[in-house]
Write an enzyme that holds these catalytic residues in place. Sequence first.
Site, PDB file in Angstrom:
ATOM      1  N   ASP A 443     -38.007 -10.369 -20.931  1.00 25.46           N
ATOM      2  CA  ASP A 443     -38.731 -10.444 -19.657  1.00 25.46           C
ATOM      3  C   ASP A 443     -38.179 -11.588 -18.813  1.00 25.46           C
ATOM      4  O   ASP A 443     -37.494 -12.487 -19.318  1.00 25.46           O
ATOM      5  CB  ASP A 443     -40.222 -10.663 -19.940  1.00 25.46           C
ATOM      6  CG  ASP A 443     -41.106 -10.257 -18.776  1.00 25.46           C
ATOM      7  OD1 ASP A 443     -40.588  -9.673 -17.806  1.00 25.46           O
ATOM      8  OD2 ASP A 443     -42.312 -10.516 -18.838  1.00 25.46           O
ATOM      9  N   GLU A 446     -34.125 -11.594 -14.579  1.00 20.14           N
ATOM     10  CA  GLU A 446     -33.313 -11.208 -13.415  1.00 20.14           C
ATOM     11  C   GLU A 446     -32.205 -12.227 -13.095  1.00 20.14           C
ATOM     12  O   GLU A 446     -31.177 -11.761 -12.560  1.00 20.14           O
ATOM     13  CB  GLU A 446     -34.226 -11.015 -12.195  1.00 20.14           C
ATOM     14  CG  GLU A 446     -35.111  -9.803 -12.259  1.00 20.14           C
ATOM     15  CD  GLU A 446     -36.215  -9.942 -13.298  1.00 20.14           C
ATOM     16  OE1 GLU A 446     -36.564  -8.938 -13.944  1.00 20.14           O
ATOM     17  OE2 GLU A 446     -36.729 -11.062 -13.486  1.00 20.14           O
ATOM     18  N   ASP A 522     -43.714  -4.394 -13.525  1.00 22.68           N
ATOM     19  CA  ASP A 522     -45.106  -4.503 -13.100  1.00 22.68           C
ATOM     20  C   ASP A 522     -45.477  -3.447 -12.061  1.00 22.68           C
ATOM     21  O   ASP A 522     -45.738  -3.750 -10.888  1.00 22.68           O
ATOM     22  CB  ASP A 522     -45.364  -5.912 -12.539  1.00 22.68           C
ATOM     23  CG  ASP A 522     -45.090  -6.995 -13.566  1.00 22.68           C
ATOM     24  OD1 ASP A 522     -44.964  -6.659 -14.758  1.00 22.68           O
ATOM     25  OD2 ASP A 522     -44.979  -8.166 -13.173  1.00 22.68           O
TER      26      ASP A 522
END
Length: 788
Positions: A443, A446, A522
């Site tokens: 997670d 990026e 999300d």
Amino acid sequence: MDGRDLVRSMKAVGSVGAAQGLRTVRAAWRRRRADAAGLPPRGAERARVPGTVQEVQPGPGGGVIRFSRSELRVTVAVNGAVFWGWDGAAPEPSYALAGACPEPDPRVVLEPDKDGGWRVVAERVTVVISRHGAVEVQTPGGVTLRRDLPPRWWEPVGGGPARWLQRSEVAADARFFGLGGRASGPRLRDGTYRLWNTDPGDAFGPADDPLYITMPVQLVVADAGTHLAFHDTSWDGAVTLREGEEGAGSGHDRAGVSELRMDGGPLRCWVMVGTPARVLLVWASLTGAAALPPAWALGHHHARWGFGSEQEVRRIVSGYLERGLPLDAVHLDIDHYDEHQVFTVDNEGFPKLPQLAEDLRRDGIRLVSIVDAAVKAEPGNAVYDSGTAEDAFVRDASGRLVRGVVWPGESVFADFTHARVRRWWGGLYAERLAQGFSGFWHDMNEPTSFAAFGESTLPRSARHSLEGRGGDHREAHNVYGLCMARAGYEGLRELAPEERPFVFSRSGWAGMQRYGGTWSGDVATGWPGLRASLSLVLGLGLCGVPYSGPDVGGFDGSPSPELYLRWFQLAAYLPLFRTHASLRAGRREPWEFGPEVLEHARVALVERRRLLPYFVTLAHLARRTGAPYVRPVWWSTPEDRALRDCEDAFLLGDCLLVAPVLESGADRRVVQLPRGRWYDTVTERAYEGPTQVVVDAPLSRIPVFARSGAVVPVRGDDGGLELEVWAPARGRTGGGLVVPDAGDGWDEPEVERYVTRWEGRRLVVEREGEDGVMASPRPVRVRGIGER
């Protein structure tokens, strides 16, 4: 100081608490100062185009064509893939490619073309290069699939990376797909799509773009054929698409247009042509076979940000077991960490985590751990200390550690573009394995760094190894998650060599399937979020990432019982079947939505468990052929224009067509069926396609159809593998593939090939082997027998 930045700073402090809010303000200003000092200002630029052809040098698979102001290298590989690179760009180095490039095709001919141009002629494709540098990809019959106009560069006068523009034209009837994970797809309408992996910061819906995974990968489907185009550069950029129009203006077709603008990097491109299946096969041969998940990862997963304790995890698991609901994995989010620090455990909430993992495993349930990319920048933190000793963290142009703000507070970031750092990070998973975890979800990679204003990521001037070539975050950003996935996957291969690693990552890039899959991130709770979930899975599959799925119910908010159930029913037919929710969201356990929803969810769970051998087979076929589990309905008939525009149904492998309910209050829906006979799997009523049908879709189920003649491996009542055979039409034959798998390990099971045919009024099911045809060695259950 920008007044808008001041307002954002004040809002940040107020919205996330004073301490963390002030950190995000400081992080935003740090980032701005780092880039001001570390990036050269972009001053005057010179525009450049290739010019005209000056000379040609034939070579293996094609050759080099020199223009007055550039040169173009063109090669056709033995697998039929076409590569071209401007300004001498070669296929490697590349983060997308797996291993060495395929060999050039020795049969290819480079020959003069009309008007001073040249052509490269291969078995499956012809590439025509005009005297001014336009590149045209044609079928062997001379039909144009794609025409790239001469590119244009803008080069800084003082030196530095050149911006460039590549404008391409496709057929008027063509449709665009791909570009990574796009919530507005799977068919990409007119608009601009950014190529910069981005954490949207809030729950997203169909209108939000870009998201966590962007790729310069376009799949274009037209009457003349299908092709995939990949521009191999990881720099920031944007693709502007405009669909064509037939008969526009004075009766002439208007071509579809794709315009790619990049801030830097090489201008190099791969193109694959053929059927969708062939295109994805060649793409997989270039970018690597998909990682094979263990069989348990193809079951049902339950997750939540906010379990908070072992007791809560045990309560949830007991709820599944007591109600007889299948459950294969439980995921622990950042709340199981010690103060959000990666590779740690909150010993108050989870004092006996290995024991919890062992108890769950006895019930057939695995534990999966979140792994965040950021490391708390604090001496005494074991990961920070060992990473500092290893010189593993990203630094700025002045040599200082780049600091950001993530969940643990002030944080640093490993440079996963360095092989040594990947090995160090991969070794850290030993701590996770010792805690009893069997799988890992990456997670915040990026990478995300919270900021009160500006981009929520690292400074663009941050320095990266890039495998020893050196460069900055402008080039490394989009491949950061890909390289983190590689670090985890390769580390697990070393630490647990007998088991298949299970890794899925929020961010990634072309080739990420080599190390695992992804999930939606999300996604917003709501009917638009449900529709976006399907778009993401379909789009990613067409980019070569076959394993993905959404957060059932949406990440935030509280879904209505109807919305939750429809999401649950859809996800039961997607590769990653996971319920998940944020700390602030409502519950996601099926029994929390009332007895009716519980019983309908039970049906979906039992059906997923029954279809597990089929999902295992699809996983093996994805690894061997590149074909995604979830495919658009036009997969086998891309020439069917009605199917090209169908976005509310999908094929699950070759055998099943799934038509989820994506609208509130619907108890019937229209389904577009491809050609052939299709059986409703509940009523066993047969329909002849291509056609549109209106079918019942009560709350208890979503419509699912089986292809006539299909052989579907399923789990029998005794737990063994049996064959569910859907009767072919009289006078027709059918068949299917089955890949039996023990569930883990590295053995390559044999692909079993079955055929079905009629002998009078008797349906025969046989297995084809090297020694001929034999009766099916597996139990067979025939369905649709009354609908011949």
